[in-house]
Design an enzyme around this catalytic site. Structure first.
Site, PDB file in Angstrom:
ATOM      1  N   HIS A 166     -14.259  18.061  67.735  1.00 19.09           N
ATOM      2  CA  HIS A 166     -15.670  18.008  67.317  1.00 19.09           C
ATOM      3  C   HIS A 166     -16.515  18.748  68.359  1.00 19.09           C
ATOM      4  O   HIS A 166     -16.233  18.689  69.558  1.00 19.09           O
ATOM      5  CB  HIS A 166     -16.115  16.549  67.202  1.00 19.09           C
ATOM      6  CG  HIS A 166     -17.436  16.397  66.532  1.00 19.09           C
ATOM      7  ND1 HIS A 166     -18.623  16.650  67.187  1.00 19.09           N
ATOM      8  CD2 HIS A 166     -17.769  16.063  65.260  1.00 19.09           C
ATOM      9  CE1 HIS A 166     -19.630  16.459  66.349  1.00 19.09           C
ATOM     10  NE2 HIS A 166     -19.138  16.104  65.168  1.00 19.09           N
ATOM     11  N   GLU A 179     -18.520  22.939  60.669  1.00 15.49           N
ATOM     12  CA  GLU A 179     -19.781  22.309  61.065  1.00 15.49           C
ATOM     13  C   GLU A 179     -20.592  23.261  61.944  1.00 15.49           C
ATOM     14  O   GLU A 179     -20.363  23.324  63.157  1.00 15.49           O
ATOM     15  CB  GLU A 179     -19.502  21.035  61.875  1.00 15.49           C
ATOM     16  CG  GLU A 179     -18.739  19.969  61.108  1.00 15.49           C
ATOM     17  CD  GLU A 179     -18.983  18.595  61.735  1.00 15.49           C
ATOM     18  OE1 GLU A 179     -19.484  17.722  61.007  1.00 15.49           O
ATOM     19  OE2 GLU A 179     -18.711  18.414  62.914  1.00 15.49           O
TER      20      GLU A 179
HETATM   21  P1  PGA Z   1     -24.624  14.753  61.113  1.00 13.66           P
HETATM   22  O1  PGA Z   1     -23.268  14.908  61.966  1.00 13.66           O
HETATM   23  O2  PGA Z   1     -24.216  14.400  59.710  1.00 13.66           O
HETATM   24  O3  PGA Z   1     -25.377  13.641  61.804  1.00 13.66           O
HETATM   25  O4  PGA Z   1     -25.317  16.057  61.158  1.00 13.66           O
HETATM   26  C1  PGA Z   1     -22.144  15.526  61.418  1.00 13.66           C
HETATM   27  C2  PGA Z   1     -21.050  15.546  62.430  1.00 13.66           C
HETATM   28  O5  PGA Z   1     -21.333  15.775  63.625  1.00 13.66           O
HETATM   29  O6  PGA Z   1     -19.869  15.336  62.107  1.00 13.66           O
END
Ligand code: PGA
Length: 231
Positions: A103, A158
């Protein structure tokens, strides 16, 4: 109908009391009646609580028929042994079937490199955990020296600007990236970054996005239930 994966990442949030309150508010889904699979990734301390809750659901909803699975948010790059503070794959597998790896918050705050991500992916596979590997740019996939079957992993795209910002990527852009990822890897691709019940469908209805990774909006049981229903 395509299978849709909805992953809730609680990050470093919730005590056991708060987790129990969340479970009371969340609607359970029976896998036989839905094309949606739900993965909740709580902190390590809460995995036993969520696992025992899922096991104790009434007959017909419990066990393998529940659409709810569990995942960890990280994994030790090593086997069991003298690694103070680490939770290894064998320990995670007692409670979970998935693990989030790489992540951007781990890359940013904990110095996680592609080499460590590779080691963690290997540990996940070795312990029959499905890695949900996060990338913020397509180059990160090319950098990963994946020595595994594509079918063994899930990629979460992401973009950094979208995480926790309230401004999601456009479905058009996320779809284009998901399509490109699939030319490199034959793996499911999910989108993450400011997903809510209002925008989730715009991502899951595209041809190449197989689900969503939800951070902030997964902390509220009702909003997360709405996301599952709208997806
Ligand atoms: P968020 O986070 O939905 O709060 O933007 C997503 C993530 O970091 O997996």
């Amino acid at each position: 109908m395509k299978q849709i994966l909805i992953v809730g990442n609680w990050k470093s949030n919730k005590t056991s009391l708060e987790a129990n309150a969340w479970l009371q508010g969340f609607k359970n889904y029976d896998l036989r009646f839905t094309n949606k699979e739900i993965v909740i990734c709580p902190p390590f301390t809460l995995l036993p609580i969520l696992k025992s809750y899922l096991l104790n659901l009434p007959a017909g909803e419990a066990g393998h028929k529940s659409a709810v699975r569990l995942g960890a948010q990280d994994i030790s790059p090593f086997d069991e042994g003298a690694y103070t503070g680490e939770i290894n794959g064998k320990q995670i597998k007692e409670f979970a079937d998935y693990v989030i790896i790489g992540h951007s918050e781990r890359r940013k705050h904990f110095g996680e490199t592609n080499e460590i991500v590779d080691q963690k992916i290997a540990q996940a596979i070795k312990n029959q955990l499905t890695p949900i590997v996060c990338i913020s740019e397509i180059e990160q996939i090319k950098d990963l020296r994946l020595k595994i079957n594509d079918s063994q992993i899930i990629i979460a795209y992401e973009p950094l600007f979208a995480i926790g910002s309230g401004t999601a990527d456009t479905p058009e852009n996320a779809e284009a990236i998901a399509k490109e990822i699939k030319t490199i890897l034959d793996a499911p691709v999910i989108y993450g970054g400011s997903v809510t019940s209002k925008n989730v469908k715009s991502f899951t209805q595209t041809p190449h996005i197989d689900g969503v990774l939800v951070g902030g909006a997964s902390l509220d049981a009702h909003e997360f239930t709405n996301i599952v229903e709208e997806a």
